[in-house]
Design an enzyme around this catalytic site. Structure first.
Site, PDB file in Angstrom:
ATOM      1  CD  GLU A 196      77.095   5.440  84.815  1.00  0.00           C
ATOM      2  OE1 GLU A 196      76.494   5.500  83.738  1.00  0.00           O
ATOM      3  OE2 GLU A 196      78.297   5.187  84.897  1.00  0.00           O
TER       4      GLU A 196
ATOM      5  CB  THR B 181      73.042  11.145  68.577  1.00  0.00           C
ATOM      6  OG1 THR B 181      74.159  10.436  69.091  1.00  0.00           O
ATOM      7  CG2 THR B 181      72.923  10.909  67.087  1.00  0.00           C
TER       8      THR B 181
ATOM      9  CE1 TYR C 196      81.359   1.589  78.624  1.00  0.00           C
ATOM     10  CE2 TYR C 196      82.775   0.888  80.431  1.00  0.00           C
ATOM     11  CZ  TYR C 196      82.254   1.893  79.634  1.00  0.00           C
ATOM     12  OH  TYR C 196      82.609   3.192  79.855  1.00  0.00           O
TER      13      TYR C 196
ATOM     14  CD  GLN D  85      74.690  -1.892  83.330  1.00  0.00           C
ATOM     15  OE1 GLN D  85      73.723  -1.389  83.840  1.00  0.00           O
ATOM     16  NE2 GLN D  85      75.914  -1.446  83.549  1.00  0.00           N
TER      17      GLN D  85
ATOM     18  CG  ASP E 196      71.820   5.858  80.027  1.00  0.00           C
ATOM     19  OD1 ASP E 196      72.158   4.745  80.477  1.00  0.00           O
ATOM     20  OD2 ASP E 196      72.630   6.761  79.784  1.00  0.00           O
TER      21      ASP E 196
HETATM   22  O1  F6P Z   1      74.792   6.913  77.404  1.00  0.00           O
HETATM   23  C1  F6P Z   1      74.817   5.552  77.723  1.00  0.00           C
HETATM   24  C2  F6P Z   1      75.860   5.228  78.717  1.00  0.00           C
HETATM   25  O2  F6P Z   1      75.810   3.846  78.720  1.00  0.00           O
HETATM   26  C3  F6P Z   1      75.737   5.776  80.125  1.00  0.00           C
HETATM   27  O3  F6P Z   1      74.833   5.140  80.965  1.00  0.00           O
HETATM   28  C4  F6P Z   1      77.150   5.622  80.614  1.00  0.00           C
HETATM   29  O4  F6P Z   1      77.438   6.403  81.709  1.00  0.00           O
HETATM   30  C5  F6P Z   1      77.928   6.040  79.422  1.00  0.00           C
HETATM   31  O5  F6P Z   1      77.148   5.632  78.312  1.00  0.00           O
HETATM   32  C6  F6P Z   1      79.328   5.535  79.359  1.00  0.00           C
HETATM   33  O6  F6P Z   1      79.795   5.635  78.074  1.00  0.00           O
HETATM   34  P1  F6P Z   1      81.299   5.601  77.534  1.00  0.00           P
HETATM   35  O7  F6P Z   1      82.179   5.154  78.634  1.00  0.00           O
HETATM   36  O8  F6P Z   1      81.229   4.661  76.383  1.00  0.00           O
HETATM   37  O9  F6P Z   1      81.598   6.977  77.078  1.00  0.00           O
END
Ligand code: F6P
Length: 342
Positions: free
Chosen positions: A231, A114, A264, A266, A136
């Protein structure tokens, strides 16, 4: 008499706790402190492309401080992305719609992606203010993004819960937390939750070192171990970090190993008090910047002070855990294995 300013607000990228607190902070300050007109833009930059707006009155902003998610919706629309069919037309379209709506400024609440788009729109001549959010905590130019503290609480609670079940079964528990490029969440939650091994993307690990360390724990009578992984650590394509590491550990150490992928969870739910305060303060500061017509900036926090950094400095950069970060040194001192040395 001078017309009151008209501002747009959008939330873009992955959601996180505190987005509504930030929308409220921007909106209430704009309306109550400065008498501005406030418009919500739906689903991030998609709303600007599709002219999907909603007027926001003070009453619309009541009762949302503690709400998870975002009342505006979000999307991962990247109008400057080259691969897209309409790639060249999208920025023009956004400019056109911005002018047509009569905005004096748009507040873009989001993470790295963004801020990149926000800096490009500012470069195109639009009045933009950025607000940094993400669990993050990896937005360059600020010590803290809102969303991080809430996710840290959730991840720490999960690690605490894994301790008791790990102890009962004498198992090794591997827990994966979010963080593709940056290991802030794994490092902080790992330390707060007393993790024995913490693996983050910034520090290349050697699984042989990890297994040797865990075997040593078993041999010294420690009945269980907790391994916290981000991850984004190195692993074969198509397999999650926790799955890969748990298999390697079970094979190498010979102790029953289980994995948990927090996912998610988190990003959902009510923001922590710290995030509510941070998001509200960032929101209020953004409007002070608008009132002073200090556009093209991202709100940031250094130490205890909230201030601004030019979006042109922020766009396209990432804030990673530096190898000399004090918490890494503390972790090593406490005997935590970071995967690189014993
Ligand atoms: O950018 C935040 C975040 O939570 C990352 O840690 C994660 O890998 C990613 O978004 C996953 O996002 P989505 O699956 O919503 O695209």
């Amino acid at each position: 008499m001078k017309q009151p300013k008209k501002i747009g607000i959008l939330t873009a990228g992955g959601d996180c706790p505190g987005l509504n607190a930030a929308i409220r902070g921007v909106g209430k300050t704009a309306i109550l402190k400065y008498g501005m007109e406030v418009v919500g833009i739906s689903s991030g930059f998609l709303g600007l492309l599709e002219k999907d707006y909603m007027p926001l009155e003070e009453n619309d902003l009541s009762g949302i401080l503690t709400l998870g998610g975002t009342i505006l919706g979000t999307s991962r629309e990247k109008p400057f992305k080259k691969t897209h069919q309409l790639a060249n037309k999208k920025p023009e379209l956004i400019k056109e719609h911005y002018m047509e709506a009569g905005f004096d400024c748009v507040v873009c609440i989001g993470g790295n992606g963004t801020m990149r788009t926000a800096s490009l729109l500012a470069k195109e001549g639009l009045n933009i203010i950025g607000l940094p959010k993400t669990i993050d905590n990896d937005v360059w130019g600020t010590d803290q993004t809102f969303g991080f503290d809430s996710a840290l609480n959730i991840a720490t609670d999960a690690i605490d819960r894994l301790h008791s079940t790990a102890n009962s079964h004498k198992r090794i528990m591997v827990i994966e937390v979010m963080g593709h490029h940056a290991g802030w969440l794994a490092l902080y939650a790992g330390m707060a939750g007393g993790g024995d091994v913490i693996l983050i993307p910034e520090i290349p690990y050697d699984i042989k070192i990890v297994n040797k360390y865990l075997k040593k724990r078993v041999n010294s009578g420690k009945p269980y171990s907790i391994v916290v992984v981000a991850e984004g650590i190195k692993r074969p394509k198509g397999v999650s970090a926790a799955t890969y590491i748990a298999e390697k550990i079970e094979d190498g150490v010979g102790v029953e190993t289980r994995k948990t992928i927090l996912g998610y969870i988190q990003r959902g739910g009510s923001p922590s008090p710290t995030d509510r305060l941070l998001a509200s303060s960032y929101g209020a500061y953004a409007v002070d910047l608008i009132a002073r017509e200090e556009y093209g900036n991202m709100v940031m926090k250094k130490g205890d002070e909230i201030s601004a950094v030019p979006l042109s400095d922020v766009g396209g950069k990432l804030r990673l855990v530096p190898d000399k970060h004090p918490l890494l040194e503390k972790a090593r001192g406490l005997g935590v294995c970071l995967g690189d040395t014993l």
